[in-house]
Design a protein around this motif. Sequence first.
Motif, PDB file in Angstrom:
ATOM      1  N   ILE A  90       0.883  -1.173   0.000  1.00  0.00           N
ATOM      2  CA  ILE A  90       0.000   0.000   0.000  1.00  0.00           C
ATOM      3  C   ILE A  90       0.919   1.222   0.000  1.00  0.00           C
ATOM      4  CG2 ILE A  90      -1.762   1.288   1.285  1.00  0.00           C
ATOM      5  CD1 ILE A  90      -2.786  -1.420   0.329  1.00  0.00           C
ATOM      6  N   THR A  91       0.813   2.042  -1.057  1.00  0.00           N
ATOM      7  CA  THR A  91       1.689   3.215  -1.105  1.00  0.00           C
ATOM      8  C   THR A  91       0.919   4.514  -0.878  1.00  0.00           C
ATOM      9  OG1 THR A  91       1.473   3.471  -3.487  1.00  0.00           O
ATOM     10  CG2 THR A  91       3.232   2.057  -2.733  1.00  0.00           C
ATOM     11  N   PHE A  93      -1.519   0.593  -9.157  1.00  0.00           N
ATOM     12  CA  PHE A  93      -2.918   0.771  -9.537  1.00  0.00           C
ATOM     13  C   PHE A  93      -3.700   1.180  -8.303  1.00  0.00           C
ATOM     14  CE2 PHE A  93      -2.564  -3.601  -8.188  1.00  0.00           C
ATOM     15  CZ  PHE A  93      -3.738  -3.845  -7.488  1.00  0.00           C
ATOM     16  N   GLU A  94      -4.933   1.631  -8.532  1.00  0.00           N
ATOM     17  CA  GLU A  94      -5.759   2.061  -7.407  1.00  0.00           C
ATOM     18  C   GLU A  94      -6.991   1.186  -7.294  1.00  0.00           C
ATOM     19  OE1 GLU A  94      -4.339   6.649  -8.112  1.00  0.00           O
ATOM     20  OE2 GLU A  94      -6.482   6.266  -7.890  1.00  0.00           O
ATOM     21  N   VAL A  95      -7.443   1.024  -6.074  1.00  0.00           N
ATOM     22  CA  VAL A  95      -8.654   0.247  -5.873  1.00  0.00           C
ATOM     23  C   VAL A  95      -9.472   0.946  -4.792  1.00  0.00           C
ATOM     24  CG1 VAL A  95      -7.295  -1.418  -4.509  1.00  0.00           C
ATOM     25  CG2 VAL A  95      -9.547  -2.058  -5.282  1.00  0.00           C
ATOM     26  N   THR A  96     -10.733   1.195  -5.134  1.00  0.00           N
ATOM     27  CA  THR A  96     -11.616   1.973  -4.261  1.00  0.00           C
ATOM     28  C   THR A  96     -12.564   1.012  -3.557  1.00  0.00           C
ATOM     29  OG1 THR A  96     -11.437   3.843  -5.748  1.00  0.00           O
ATOM     30  CG2 THR A  96     -13.304   3.844  -4.224  1.00  0.00           C
ATOM     31  N   ILE A  97     -12.564   1.069  -2.237  1.00  0.00           N
ATOM     32  CA  ILE A  97     -13.241   0.025  -1.462  1.00  0.00           C
ATOM     33  C   ILE A  97     -14.198   0.617  -0.429  1.00  0.00           C
ATOM     34  CG2 ILE A  97     -12.834  -1.863   0.180  1.00  0.00           C
ATOM     35  CD1 ILE A  97     -10.146  -2.338  -1.339  1.00  0.00           C
ATOM     36  N   MET A  98     -15.422   0.133  -0.464  1.00  0.00           N
ATOM     37  CA  MET A  98     -16.412   0.560   0.532  1.00  0.00           C
ATOM     38  C   MET A  98     -16.391  -0.426   1.700  1.00  0.00           C
ATOM     39  SD  MET A  98     -20.416   1.527   0.042  1.00  0.00           S
ATOM     40  CE  MET A  98     -21.101  -0.079  -0.295  1.00  0.00           C
ATOM     41  N   ARG A  99     -16.487   0.116   2.903  1.00  0.00           N
ATOM     42  CA  ARG A  99     -16.552  -0.732   4.096  1.00  0.00           C
ATOM     43  C   ARG A  99     -17.937  -1.371   4.128  1.00  0.00           C
ATOM     44  NH1 ARG A  99     -15.543   3.236   7.823  1.00  0.00           N
ATOM     45  NH2 ARG A  99     -17.639   3.023   8.647  1.00  0.00           N
ATOM     46  N   ALA A 100     -17.984  -2.702   3.932  1.00  0.00           N
ATOM     47  CA  ALA A 100     -19.303  -3.337   3.828  1.00  0.00           C
ATOM     48  C   ALA A 100     -19.392  -4.668   4.568  1.00  0.00           C
ATOM     49  CB  ALA A 100     -19.660  -3.551   2.362  1.00  0.00           C
ATOM     50  N   GLY A 101     -18.258  -5.200   5.019  1.00  0.00           N
ATOM     51  CA  GLY A 101     -18.301  -6.506   5.662  1.00  0.00           C
ATOM     52  C   GLY A 101     -17.015  -6.757   6.434  1.00  0.00           C
ATOM     53  N   ARG A 102     -16.815  -8.023   6.810  1.00  0.00           N
ATOM     54  CA  ARG A 102     -15.691  -8.397   7.669  1.00  0.00           C
ATOM     55  C   ARG A 102     -14.330  -8.038   7.046  1.00  0.00           C
ATOM     56  NH1 ARG A 102     -12.267 -12.631   8.328  1.00  0.00           N
ATOM     57  NH2 ARG A 102     -12.967 -13.540   6.370  1.00  0.00           N
ATOM     58  N   VAL A 103     -14.151  -8.410   5.776  1.00  0.00           N
ATOM     59  CA  VAL A 103     -12.844  -8.193   5.139  1.00  0.00           C
ATOM     60  C   VAL A 103     -12.602  -6.706   4.864  1.00  0.00           C
ATOM     61  CG1 VAL A 103     -11.388  -8.736   3.137  1.00  0.00           C
ATOM     62  CG2 VAL A 103     -12.781 -10.528   4.170  1.00  0.00           C
ATOM     63  N   THR A 104     -13.619  -6.034   4.341  1.00  0.00           N
ATOM     64  CA  THR A 104     -13.423  -4.617   4.004  1.00  0.00           C
ATOM     65  C   THR A 104     -13.225  -3.765   5.266  1.00  0.00           C
ATOM     66  OG1 THR A 104     -15.822  -4.408   3.817  1.00  0.00           O
ATOM     67  CG2 THR A 104     -14.588  -4.639   1.778  1.00  0.00           C
ATOM     68  N   LYS A 157     -11.457  -4.672   7.740  1.00  0.00           N
ATOM     69  CA  LYS A 157     -10.012  -4.800   8.007  1.00  0.00           C
ATOM     70  C   LYS A 157      -9.182  -4.070   6.956  1.00  0.00           C
ATOM     71  CE  LYS A 157     -10.089  -8.774  10.939  1.00  0.00           C
ATOM     72  NZ  LYS A 157     -10.380 -10.189  11.040  1.00  0.00           N
ATOM     73  N   ILE A 158      -9.624  -4.117   5.714  1.00  0.00           N
ATOM     74  CA  ILE A 158      -8.892  -3.412   4.650  1.00  0.00           C
ATOM     75  C   ILE A 158      -8.833  -1.916   4.976  1.00  0.00           C
ATOM     76  CG2 ILE A 158      -8.986  -2.694   2.207  1.00  0.00           C
ATOM     77  CD1 ILE A 158     -10.058  -5.487   1.537  1.00  0.00           C
ATOM     78  N   HIS A 159      -9.916  -1.396   5.509  1.00  0.00           N
ATOM     79  CA  HIS A 159      -9.964   0.034   5.820  1.00  0.00           C
ATOM     80  C   HIS A 159      -8.958   0.444   6.899  1.00  0.00           C
ATOM     81  CE1 HIS A 159     -13.346   2.377   3.803  1.00  0.00           C
ATOM     82  NE2 HIS A 159     -13.162   1.292   3.090  1.00  0.00           N
ATOM     83  N   LYS A 160      -8.420  -0.531   7.621  1.00  0.00           N
ATOM     84  CA  LYS A 160      -7.424  -0.201   8.649  1.00  0.00           C
ATOM     85  C   LYS A 160      -6.002  -0.179   8.072  1.00  0.00           C
ATOM     86  CE  LYS A 160     -10.111  -1.566  12.613  1.00  0.00           C
ATOM     87  NZ  LYS A 160     -10.985  -2.742  12.742  1.00  0.00           N
ATOM     88  N   LEU A 161      -5.851  -0.558   6.795  1.00  0.00           N
ATOM     89  CA  LEU A 161      -4.506  -0.606   6.199  1.00  0.00           C
ATOM     90  C   LEU A 161      -3.892   0.794   6.118  1.00  0.00           C
ATOM     91  CD1 LEU A 161      -5.116  -3.081   3.230  1.00  0.00           C
ATOM     92  CD2 LEU A 161      -3.760  -3.542   5.295  1.00  0.00           C
TER      93      LEU A 161
END
Lengths: 272, 321
Positions: free
Chosen positions: A13-14, A66-77, A79-83
């Motif tokens: 993650i940059t 590359f970029e990836v846009t992610i909505m917080r919607a469940g268990r995995v996302t 955690k992704i939002h804490k990256l």
Amino acid sequence: MSKDPYRAIDAWITGVIDETPAIKTFVVKPEIPLKFRTGQFIQFTLYGEGEAPFTPSSSHFEAEKFEVTIMRAGRVTEKIHKLKQGDVIGIRGPLGNGYPLEEFEGKEILILGGGVGMAPLRSLLLTLLAEKEKYKKISLLYGSKTPDDIVYKSQFDNWRKKGAEIFQSVDKCETGEWKGKIGVVTCLFEDIKPNAEKGVAIVCGPPIMMKFGTLKLLELGYSPDRIYLSMEKNMSCGIGKCGHCALGKYFVCKDGPVFKYSEIKDIEGIWD
Amino acid sequence: MKFLKKENFEAFAKKISRENDIFYPEQTNGSYRWKKNEGESFSLEGHRTVLPMKYFFFPPGENLKEKERKPAVIFGARGCDLRGLALLKKIYLEEPEDIYFRKDILIFSADCTSAHKDCFCAALGDEPWAEEGFDLNFSFARDGYIVEAGSDKGSEILKNNSGLFEDASNARKREILEVRQKTKETVLKQNGGKNIKPAVIAEKIEKNTDVLAKYAEDCVSCGACTNVCPACFCFFLSEGENNKIRYSDSCQYPGYARVAGGANPRKEMTPRFKHRFLCKFFYRPAMQEIKGCTGCGRCIDGCQGGINFMDVLADIAGAAE
């Protein structure tokens, strides 16, 4: 041993960009450049925690990062939002089939997006704008719930400058700050009349928006084989084996995620 | 085709066991269960096992990493298992190949000499013996086996063990037909002589949602039917400590198709129940050119709601257009 399709490659993650309270864009640098085609997806792996599928939101002409846009919607996302910048993740892909750009050449392109569904459409838009001479016209119609839910807020003007025609709406605005159109995204068709005969339409957004967006496009005269939909299903393996993303006889991960409406219109529950 | 005398079978199995793990169907209380051979004698009579052969190829909860193990030979696989395996191979070995789906297993199938009470292969137009997909197939003659090679590896094994085999006479070849016909008649008889056409099922499912809805009332979404099905391939890919894990999954579980946003195309029972029939008789024939039902009847045997899936098929096939 031949290549393991379940093994992710490392990526870093940059950068992390806050888009809305529930949506973040992550800038990702994979150890090997990701040569994807716009509309293809990846599996975003949190080692030891889980995986979830997303479509890159950046131009496919950039492979180093590359970029990836992610909505917080469940268990995995969640955690992704804490990256944070510098964290290591895994990437599997690119997976599936992207947008068939060759079928768009020489045509008027109408992009209809809603909410976080703008993510793959941004990738498409940036990719199209990079070679805009190939297309007759590029229009984006984008709807959000409220002004606070608009993703890529600061980029719309830049896309206009690069040659895209952009119309926006919000479902509601209680603060009065929104000066544009208020209503679901299809209300934008009150003011613009696309040339369905010479055009193609690409739709991505929440299921209810995709349903009514598609019905509106049909009403405007788009034929079912000129409406392209990015389908969201529960992709697990991403390579057409695990069965989770079954959409009628198709596996969305392998046969999609981009489908022509004509290919899937008779399948029960496509909008659910 | 070769002939293997009954008394030579053990010597043959012993020889195979030198370089391979051997698995075979062991009879316990009238049922057949897969067992690893530890040097004991065994025979190939009987019918399909309780659990399908598929789990040798992709065991539930498998850690997806390289493993050191002996190759295996499965004796006594049945026609239904091989018809299921043909579909599994199309799914798992199609590019990009699942490299953990085992390819170091030889199959020495055997004709069924009896039928489980729920077997209905012959009522679905299939045979209670293997027609393809085996390395060797064992059919029953009076005093031994008629052995047919179905692959280059099978032919090589026959060649390397030529001392144990002799050429099969036409008289002996005819004997195997008697056993086959008798088993087929048993299967047809226990299914009331029904003749269900898979293509007709495919055409009629959509129009008979009400028929399926009636049966679906008894479904408890336990997933037993898909777990014991020799042709069901679905799994959930999960994260292990240093590798992925492939868990069995079932399209009959309510959360199977749910996405993070909460949308779920098959949250109700009837669409889930119907999906399974569409997958087996319409989607897989359309995409993989193999139907997903082998007529083994394990789903009937395993159903906690007492649903007889052969009756479901017969009702759909017999329903009005």
